[in-house]
Scaffold this motif. Structure first.
Motif, mmCIF file in Angstrom:
data_model
loop_
_atom_site.group_PDB
_atom_site.id
_atom_site.type_symbol
_atom_site.label_atom_id
_atom_site.label_comp_id
_atom_site.label_asym_id
_atom_site.label_seq_id
_atom_site.Cartn_x
_atom_site.Cartn_y
_atom_site.Cartn_z
ATOM 1 N N PRO C 13 143.211 61.129 126.265
ATOM 2 C CA PRO C 13 144.573 61.660 126.378
ATOM 3 C C PRO C 13 145.628 60.583 126.302
ATOM 4 N N VAL C 14 145.331 59.373 126.833
ATOM 5 C CA VAL C 14 146.311 58.297 126.776
ATOM 6 C C VAL C 14 146.566 57.914 125.326
ATOM 7 N N LYS C 15 145.482 57.881 124.539
ATOM 8 C CA LYS C 15 145.631 57.582 123.115
ATOM 9 C C LYS C 15 146.567 58.585 122.452
ATOM 10 N N LEU C 16 146.343 59.860 122.771
ATOM 11 C CA LEU C 16 147.166 60.904 122.161
ATOM 12 C C LEU C 16 148.620 60.708 122.541
ATOM 13 N N VAL C 17 148.879 60.398 123.839
ATOM 14 C CA VAL C 17 150.265 60.238 124.289
ATOM 15 C C VAL C 17 150.901 59.038 123.601
ATOM 16 N N VAL C 18 150.142 57.911 123.557
ATOM 17 C CA VAL C 18 150.672 56.709 122.904
ATOM 18 C C VAL C 18 150.947 57.004 121.430
ATOM 19 N N GLY C 19 150.012 57.707 120.792
ATOM 20 C CA GLY C 19 150.203 58.044 119.385
ATOM 21 C C GLY C 19 151.429 58.905 119.172
ATOM 22 N N ALA C 20 151.608 59.914 120.031
ATOM 23 C CA ALA C 20 152.765 60.804 119.865
ATOM 24 C C ALA C 20 154.056 60.040 120.084
ATOM 25 N N VAL C 21 154.059 59.165 121.111
ATOM 26 C CA VAL C 21 155.277 58.376 121.382
ATOM 27 C C VAL C 21 155.601 57.501 120.182
ATOM 28 N N LEU C 22 154.541 56.825 119.633
ATOM 29 C CA LEU C 22 154.768 55.974 118.459
ATOM 30 C C LEU C 22 155.279 56.801 117.290
ATOM 31 N N MET C 23 154.711 57.992 117.121
ATOM 32 C CA MET C 23 155.069 58.830 115.984
ATOM 33 C C MET C 23 156.545 59.214 116.043
ATOM 34 N N PHE C 24 156.939 59.768 117.198
ATOM 35 C CA PHE C 24 158.328 60.242 117.276
ATOM 36 C C PHE C 24 159.303 59.067 117.369
ATOM 37 N N GLY C 25 158.849 57.986 118.037
ATOM 38 C CA GLY C 25 159.719 56.814 118.083
ATOM 39 C C GLY C 25 159.941 56.234 116.697
ATOM 40 N N GLY C 26 158.867 56.165 115.919
ATOM 41 C CA GLY C 26 158.997 55.658 114.568
ATOM 42 C C GLY C 26 159.883 56.540 113.718
ATOM 43 N N PHE C 27 159.731 57.839 113.913
ATOM 44 C CA PHE C 27 160.556 58.770 113.130
ATOM 45 C C PHE C 27 162.031 58.602 113.481
ATOM 46 N N TRP C 28 162.255 58.494 114.788
ATOM 47 C CA TRP C 28 163.644 58.321 115.226
ATOM 48 C C TRP C 28 164.202 57.007 114.698
ATOM 49 N N LEU C 29 163.370 55.954 114.738
ATOM 50 C CA LEU C 29 163.803 54.639 114.238
ATOM 51 C C LEU C 29 164.115 54.720 112.751
ATOM 52 N N SER C 30 163.281 55.490 112.036
ATOM 53 C CA SER C 30 163.518 55.613 110.603
ATOM 54 C C SER C 30 164.814 56.367 110.323
ATOM 55 N N GLN C 31 165.112 57.366 111.171
ATOM 56 C CA GLN C 31 166.355 58.114 110.965
ATOM 57 C C GLN C 31 167.569 57.226 111.209
ATOM 58 N N ASN C 32 167.439 56.285 112.158
ATOM 59 C CA ASN C 32 168.570 55.423 112.497
ATOM 60 C C ASN C 32 168.347 54.008 111.976
ATOM 61 N N ALA C 33 167.761 53.919 110.767
ATOM 62 C CA ALA C 33 167.377 52.612 110.237
ATOM 63 C C ALA C 33 168.593 51.729 109.991
ATOM 64 N N GLU C 34 169.712 52.341 109.581
ATOM 65 C CA GLU C 34 170.909 51.546 109.265
ATOM 66 C C GLU C 34 171.359 50.754 110.483
ATOM 67 N N GLN C 35 171.148 51.379 111.656
ATOM 68 C CA GLN C 35 171.650 50.772 112.883
ATOM 69 C C GLN C 35 170.726 49.670 113.394
ATOM 70 N N TYR C 36 169.379 49.952 113.365
ATOM 71 C CA TYR C 36 168.457 49.026 114.027
ATOM 72 C C TYR C 36 167.727 48.103 113.061
ATOM 73 N N LEU C 37 167.494 48.548 111.844
ATOM 74 C CA LEU C 37 166.760 47.723 110.889
ATOM 75 C C LEU C 37 167.612 47.514 109.637
ATOM 76 N N PRO C 38 168.704 46.775 109.742
ATOM 77 C CA PRO C 38 169.609 46.675 108.587
ATOM 78 C C PRO C 38 169.022 45.862 107.431
ATOM 79 N N PHE C 39 167.994 45.035 107.735
ATOM 80 C CA PHE C 39 167.463 44.178 106.655
ATOM 81 C C PHE C 39 166.699 44.983 105.615
ATOM 82 N N GLN C 40 166.325 46.220 105.972
ATOM 83 C CA GLN C 40 165.549 47.020 105.009
ATOM 84 C C GLN C 40 166.337 47.337 103.743
ATOM 85 N N HIS C 41 167.651 47.423 103.912
ATOM 86 C CA HIS C 41 168.468 47.739 102.747
ATOM 87 C C HIS C 41 168.375 46.632 101.706
ATOM 88 N N GLY C 42 168.394 45.372 102.214
ATOM 89 C CA GLY C 42 168.254 44.250 101.302
ATOM 90 C C GLY C 42 166.897 44.255 100.615
#
Lengths: 65, 251, 208
Positions: C13-42
């Motif tokens: 179950p811990v694996k599942l929780v960690v996986g879900a957190v990573l999944m949604f966190g990554g998705f959220w990070l990807s949605q707000n990429a301009e703000q947190y990962l500006p180097f990707q544009h380059g």
């Protein structure tokens, strides 16, 4: 000019791939009982040679713009 | 001629088009297909002889991966079968999706980088578990040298090994990405070539792409196996060697 | 990478929780990429369409996927294959033991056949021997009886002969005496004469 460079790169990689296939087939025909091992080694070598071309594309192709 | 060159110049320019939501949708599509196939195959599991073709195919795949793991990693490679098989299934289904759709998870560098990070990260984890933290990192430092040579060369080897570990990620992901995405682009470009006479030349590449589908899935799993065998394969000899050479090196 | 390393030994179950957190966190990070990962544009400008948010989400997805696929299909498949292998092995073992049993039975049967044959032969031999013995004893019996018969017949013949000879002798004596009486006209029939004639006959008689 850059397109020609890419062509040269692909030519070299194609020669490399051909050499690997040549050597692999020769080895397989000489020792048919070792086909499994040879295939594995051949595929790994193919993958590494192919990677050279892909890296070339990724370094060189953006300059095409 | 100019048309050909112009298609070549924007080969990679349109690469950023698919958003994270689109990637998520395609990943969901791949997973739905995968689980549909597995559910169909699961129905044929009963009985001594598997008559269901899906079950037979997955059984052959399982046996092949078992052979690969045991042959490359050794007798302790059996525990890595689930991971390798999962990689194979996901990459294979995604590649098949890439044959028929405009986009696929494996045609996205980010997705492939994620898989490569998992693969290499797991390899590092297994190496640490097998050799111990210090043993694993001393593995990077190359052969044990004495005196001045150790000061001069060992750091260089260490840096090179660390860089090569990072490059492994890039190589695994770039290979898959370049083959699948590049295959799609090649089909697109050749279709453009025959655009004026309405002949889709690119579709004649389908046999090669079919081969690529299998070979890329195979190579990803094969390289993961090879990396795993490199860190865990010589476990016993490495340990004995470490003890033998460790004492004079420390003294 | 480090997340994967840490969670690899964690329970399910811990694996599942960690996986879900990573999944949604990554998705959220990807949605707000301009703000947190500006180097990707380059990077994308240079032709490397990297989206690290998706990468992190993919790591999460795979963390969930490994145990799920393993328990959904791979483990049942491995169990089925193992079970089939064991079933095959046990079937082969059974067939092997059956075959061994059959071979044993066959050799038993052959042995018994050989024993029966030998017994029969011995019986036949015994019968033949008995018959031969019987024949010999019968023949000996018959011979003995025949010899006895012959001997008795010879004795009888001898006795008859003796008797006839005695009779003949007495009748010869009588006849001789009667003839002598007639010749001499006198009774000569006395014991003395009779003895004389007998002595004479004894003398002339051809020894038989």
């Amino acid at each position: 000019m850059n397109v020609i460079g890419l062509g040269i790169a692909s030519m070299g990689v194609a020669i490399g791939l051909g050499l690997i296939g040549f050597a692999g087939l020769q080895g397989m025909s000489r020792q048919p009982e070792a086909i499994g091992k040879l295939q594995t080694a051949m595929l790994i070598a193919l993958a590494f040679v192919e990677l050279v071309f892909l890296l070339t594309v990724f370094v060189g192709a953006p300059g095409l713009k | 001629m100019g048309g050909l060159l112009s298609t070549q110049t924007n080969v990679l320019a349109s690469a950023e088009a698919v958003s994270s939501l689109g990637t998520a949708i395609y990943v969901g599509l791949v997973l739905i297909l995968l689980f549909a196939v597995l559910a169909m195959a699961k129905k044929g599991l009963n009985g001594r002889v598997f008559k269901n073709p899906w079950t037979q195919a997955t059984e052959q795949l399982y046996l092949f991966i078992e052979n690969m793991c045991v042959g490359i990693i050794g007798s302790h490679g059996r525990k890595y079968i689930p991971m390798i098989a999962t990689f194979w299934l996901v990459i294979f289904v995604a590649n098949v999706v890439a044959l028929f759709m405009g986009f696929s998870p494996t045609a996205s560098l980010s997705f492939n980088l994620g898989m490569a990070l998992i693969s290499i990260g797991y390899v590092q984890f297994e190496g640490m578990k097998a050799n111990g933290m210090f043993g694993h990192f001393s593995h990077f430092a190359g052969p044990k040298l004495g005196g001045l040579m150790a000061l001069l060369i060992t750091p260089v080897i260490f840096v090179i090994e660390i860089v090569s570990e990072i490059i492994k990620n890039a190589s695994l992901s770039l290979r898959l990405y370049g083959n699948i995405f590049g295959g799609g682009k090649a089909v697109h470009s050749m279709n453009e070539l025959g655009h004026s006479i309405y002949v889709p030349f690119g579709e004649f590449l389908m046999p090669i792409k079919l081969l690529t589908v299998v070979v890329q899935a195979l190579i990803f799993c094969l390289l993961t196996c090879v990396y795993l065998s490199l860190v865990t394969g010589h476990h016993d000899e490495e340990h004995g060697e470490d003890h033998g050479h460790g004492a004079p090196a420390h003294a | 990478m480090s997340n994967q390393e840490k969670s690899s030994g964690l329970p399910y179950p811990v694996k599942l929780v960690v996986g879900a957190v990573l999944m949604f966190g990554g998705f959220w990070l990807s949605q707000n990429a301009e703000q947190y990962l500006p180097f990707q544009h380059g990077l994308a400008e240079k032709g490397i369409p990297l989206d690290l948010g998706i990468t992190i989400a993919v790591i999460g997805v795979f963390l969930i996927l490994f145990p799920v696929i393993n328990s959904f299909y791979l483990k049942p498949l491995a169990d089925a294959i193992n079970e089939r292998t064991h079933a095959l092995e046990s079937t082969f073992g059974e067939a092997e033991s059956l075959r061994a049993e059959m071979t044993k039975m066959k050799s038993d049967y052959e042995q018994r056949l050989v024993a029966t044959e030998a017994e029969a032969r011995a019986q036949i031999q015994a019968q033949i021997k008995e018959a031969q013995d019987l024949r010999q004893s019968l023949m000996a019996d018959a011979n003995a009886k025949a010899d006895e018969l012959v001997k008795r017949a010879q004795q009888e013949i001898e006795a008859e002969k003796q008797r006839v000879l005695g009779e003949l002798r007495s009748s010869v004596v009588t006849l001789t005496l009667q003839a002598s009486e007639k010749i001499l006209g006198e009774n000569m029939d006395s014991d003395k004469n009779r003895r004389l004639v007998t002595e004479f006959i004894d003398k002339v008689e051809v020894p038989s």
